[in-house]
Motif scaffolding. Structure first.
Motif: not given
Length: 207
Positions: A18, A22, A163
């Protein structure tokens, strides 16, 4: 590994994919690509570049695309896997990978032409900043450059944001005091400039 470092490392381990997703594109971080380009262009020696706290590999990939040999280093094995898999699709990039703690650099002295640390020293406890900066200074060649992005402010402690799921340690510093700390660590010169991204700033030092 102390509890602060281990907890921060574990948070990145659990959120590696993730986080890498990001942070891969520069357009999410105004001014950062310009900073990376200026750092790349400032390097006068022929040694490799150390991307210290490489995360998902965005900056290591950028430096390699500009002809530099790069060591992408991170304390998180999952982050290194993300970086390796993303950079692997660019077959012309010369990037090696190393799992390291910023405070215990396993490299010989005077090997790198540049050290880039984008937000990674932000997670080092204040008491460990000076020893860490000294280690960075030692691995730079004469004429080498370090570019270190930090956040302006005071205090340090645990935060949960962005994130990454889980707690991370954040250490905020005064830009002038941080530049002085770099000189104390062995840099012949040190200066800073605002990044254009809120309280972030880029401190640059030469050996």
């Amino acid at each position: 590994m102390d509890s602060i470092t281990e907890t921060t490392r574990a948070s990145y381990e659990h959120s590696a994919h993730t986080y890498a997703d990001s942070t891969w594109e520069y357009y999410n971080f105004p001014g950062l690509q310009r900073d990376a380009f200026n750092f790349s262009e400032s390097l006068q020696t022929t040694g490799p570049v150390l991307d210290l706290g490489c995360g998902g590999g965005r900056d290591a990939n950028f430096f390699a695309s500009h002809g530099h040999r790069v060591i992408a280093a991170d304390i998180s094995q999952e982050m290194l896997r993300e970086a390796r898999s993303r950079i692997a699709s660019f077959r012309d990039r010369k990037v090696d990978f190393a799992c390291v703690d910023i405070r215990q650099l396993p490299f010989r002295e005077k090997i790198f032409s540049g050290v880039w640390a984008s937000g990674s020293l932000l997670h080092v406890p204040r008491a460990d900043l000076l020893p860490s900066l000294r280690k960075i200074a030692k691995v730079l060649m004469p004429g080498g450059v370090a570019a270190l992005s930090m956040k302006s402010g005071a205090g340090e402690g645990w935060e949960q944001s962005g994130a990454v799921s889980g707690s991370r340690w954040f250490t905020y510093v005064d830009p002038i005091a941080f530049s002085n700390l770099m000189r104390l660590a062995g840099f012949k010169s040190a200066s800073y400039q605002p990044s254009g991204r809120g309280t972030w700033f880029l401190a640059t030092g030469c050996i």
